[in-house]
Design a protein around this motif. Sequence first.
Motif, PDB file in Angstrom:
ATOM      1  N   GLU A  47       0.829  -1.211   0.000  1.00 33.02           N
ATOM      2  CA  GLU A  47       0.000   0.000   0.000  1.00 33.02           C
ATOM      3  C   GLU A  47       0.861   1.258   0.000  1.00 33.02           C
ATOM      4  N   GLU A  48       1.971   1.237   0.723  1.00 34.11           N
ATOM      5  CA  GLU A  48       2.858   2.406   0.726  1.00 34.11           C
ATOM      6  C   GLU A  48       3.481   2.609  -0.645  1.00 34.11           C
ATOM      7  N   LEU A  49       3.942   1.512  -1.263  1.00 36.57           N
ATOM      8  CA  LEU A  49       4.597   1.631  -2.558  1.00 36.57           C
ATOM      9  C   LEU A  49       3.632   2.082  -3.642  1.00 36.57           C
ATOM     10  N   VAL A  50       2.452   1.486  -3.701  1.00 35.70           N
ATOM     11  CA  VAL A  50       1.501   1.854  -4.750  1.00 35.70           C
ATOM     12  C   VAL A  50       1.016   3.289  -4.573  1.00 35.70           C
ATOM     13  N   ALA A  51       0.806   3.726  -3.330  1.00 36.51           N
ATOM     14  CA  ALA A  51       0.437   5.117  -3.084  1.00 36.51           C
ATOM     15  C   ALA A  51       1.552   6.058  -3.541  1.00 36.51           C
ATOM     16  N   PHE A  52       2.774   5.660  -3.335  1.00 33.42           N
ATOM     17  CA  PHE A  52       3.933   6.441  -3.776  1.00 33.42           C
ATOM     18  C   PHE A  52       3.966   6.550  -5.298  1.00 33.42           C
ATOM     19  N   HIS A  86      15.491  -7.228 -12.594  1.00 32.82           N
ATOM     20  CA  HIS A  86      15.553  -7.659 -11.195  1.00 32.82           C
ATOM     21  C   HIS A  86      16.617  -6.829 -10.484  1.00 32.82           C
ATOM     22  N   TYR A  87      16.381  -6.564  -9.225  1.00 35.47           N
ATOM     23  CA  TYR A  87      17.228  -5.636  -8.481  1.00 35.47           C
ATOM     24  C   TYR A  87      18.701  -6.040  -8.544  1.00 35.47           C
ATOM     25  N   ASP A 109      13.892  -7.696   0.046  1.00 38.46           N
ATOM     26  CA  ASP A 109      13.058  -7.541   1.249  1.00 38.46           C
ATOM     27  C   ASP A 109      11.741  -6.826   0.983  1.00 38.46           C
ATOM     28  N   GLY A 110      11.543  -6.334  -0.258  1.00 40.56           N
ATOM     29  CA  GLY A 110      10.282  -5.686  -0.599  1.00 40.56           C
ATOM     30  C   GLY A 110      10.318  -4.174  -0.578  1.00 40.56           C
ATOM     31  N   THR A 111      11.491  -3.575  -0.429  1.00 37.39           N
ATOM     32  CA  THR A 111      11.618  -2.119  -0.385  1.00 37.39           C
ATOM     33  C   THR A 111      12.333  -1.615  -1.636  1.00 37.39           C
ATOM     34  N   ILE A 112      12.201  -0.316  -1.911  1.00 39.18           N
ATOM     35  CA  ILE A 112      13.022   0.320  -2.934  1.00 39.18           C
ATOM     36  C   ILE A 112      14.019   1.230  -2.226  1.00 39.18           C
ATOM     37  N   ASP A 113      15.162   1.461  -2.857  1.00 39.93           N
ATOM     38  CA  ASP A 113      16.218   2.205  -2.180  1.00 39.93           C
ATOM     39  C   ASP A 113      16.028   3.716  -2.322  1.00 39.93           C
ATOM     40  N   ASP A 114      16.825   4.480  -1.605  1.00 41.23           N
ATOM     41  CA  ASP A 114      16.654   5.931  -1.553  1.00 41.23           C
ATOM     42  C   ASP A 114      16.911   6.598  -2.901  1.00 41.23           C
ATOM     43  N   LYS A 115      17.819   6.067  -3.714  1.00 41.51           N
ATOM     44  CA  LYS A 115      18.100   6.674  -5.020  1.00 41.51           C
ATOM     45  C   LYS A 115      16.937   6.443  -5.985  1.00 41.51           C
ATOM     46  N   GLU A 116      16.311   5.283  -5.890  1.00 42.13           N
ATOM     47  CA  GLU A 116      15.114   5.042  -6.692  1.00 42.13           C
ATOM     48  C   GLU A 116      13.987   5.972  -6.262  1.00 42.13           C
ATOM     49  N   ARG A 117      13.837   6.146  -4.965  1.00 43.89           N
ATOM     50  CA  ARG A 117      12.792   7.059  -4.476  1.00 43.89           C
ATOM     51  C   ARG A 117      13.005   8.473  -5.010  1.00 43.89           C
TER      52      ARG A 117
END
Length: 553
Positions: free
Chosen positions: A124-129, A369-370, A409-417
């Motif tokens: 939900e956090e990722l899709v909202a982002f 893939h990451y 782990d299911g997260t994206i990193d700060d540079k991607e953000r």
Amino acid sequence: MQRRTVIKTLAAALPGLFFLKRGVAFDHLGAFGQDGAFVKGPFKPNWDSLQKYEVPEWFRDAKFGIWAHWGPQCEPERGDWYARGMYQEGSDQYSYHCKKYGHPSKFGFKDVINVWKADKWDPEELVAFYKKAGAKYFMALANHHDDFDLYDSTYQPWNSTKLGPKKDLIAGWAKAAKKNGLTFGVSVHAAHAWSWYETAQRSDKKGPLKGVSYDGRVARKDGKGKWWNGYDPQVDLYAQNHALSENSLDDGEIHRQWNWGNGVTPPSDAYCEKFYRRTIELIDKYSPELVYFDDTVLPFYPINDKGVQIAAHLYNKTIKDNGKLTGVVTGKILNEQQRKCMVWDIERGQSNEIEPIPWQTDTCIGSWHYDRRLYDNNQYKTAKTVIHILVDVVSKNGNLMLNIPIRGDGTIDDKERAVVESIGKWMMVNSEGIYASRPWKVFGEGPAIESAAPLSAQGFNEGKGKPLGAHDFRFTCKGNTLYAFMLGWPGGQAALIKKLAQGNGVGRIKTVQLLGANGNCRFEQTAGGLRIDLPEPGELKDAYVFKIEGAIV
């Protein structure tokens, strides 16, 4: 017992017509018996019927989607096609795997699945982002060539509800997309596991474990006392109980055999039927509006009609569910007829002209893939690059599907953000020239057009031409409103758009506004073009959009 004996006898007598799964027989054409039914409707499973297809308005208007190309191959954080590359002796991924996990005869990809937990995943956090960044639709990986289903799959025991994360990932993504008002799609890649995993049948050619087989043919009986006891890696995951394709030891041969030709070992009827059942269940259970296939045309084309059946099923189901056709199926390397039946997808590339039928580019800011190395070495696409791709694609009647790689782990990193946030800031100012727009009579002008690279196979012309700059323009329109995207800031105080010259089939321009700036721009329309006096750009960057009103024809 008598009923099962009869079913097995029939299956043996009529090979290819029956698929046995847990004692249930299924006929070839889609009558599911006790498990559901092929949805009937106006679309029949043949090309002539599929030619009645018209791309839904939601897709034509959306223009921009974001993709979570995420599965167990992201766990090692070593890039795309890991589950194949880890079995290629001497490759980077093989060396990395041996160092991190152990030799692939002892720790295979099945074991990578086991250590993948996705413990920080927050859909939900990722899709909202992604919605905040301007995405109008969202697509999630349902399975990759690694053959692991990321949903509650009846037909594939190797799935994320039973192994690895022990979560229904597609259910989580679908719920998040619905909550955020984004159209939901899934990508399906597992048709090619049959030949793609052939590297798992190999063994080292040198070294202390020379000749020791990798785990591609490990069977259920070998799992006693191990974590995978009761599961069959060979039958259900690797599917490698078959002869190698011609030239299988040539690691590049898989690309030449992607169309199920050039000496590939044909997949069995049971393998194809299992894929079909998995995909139909995916559609029925999670109701995606878009299904992306990583195939030449459709899965198993031209050796059987499974993909055509799936396309007809999706189209009919969306009509039944929504009262109108909302389904989209994508395929690659399509001929003229096939482009009328589905949406043409171009991988990491763009068309060089306005296409008469809406199409899609899929690309990524990094590796599919990451890959941690891209983060460490600052090798992601910039927001500017993504925006230029988006503008170019939309000007030619296309959509952009952008993958943001997700860590194991299911997260994206700060540079991607940071990249996604910058795209969102640009979209907040300029998206009216993107959403619900249509191509103008020409897609653009400028020096980059002359150096545009041709498409190769699935696409792959991205970044091969001259970079877009201040003298390159792309156009979209809505009625008599024209949007001119200037893809760099010129050194002088004015911009010149030659296609808008007086007497060039363009009516008298009334107003010019730079989106994000105050007031209208001063301009002069002459036989040489439309000259626009430029205000200070302020915080505007990457691509600058002029909203032009008048008799644009």
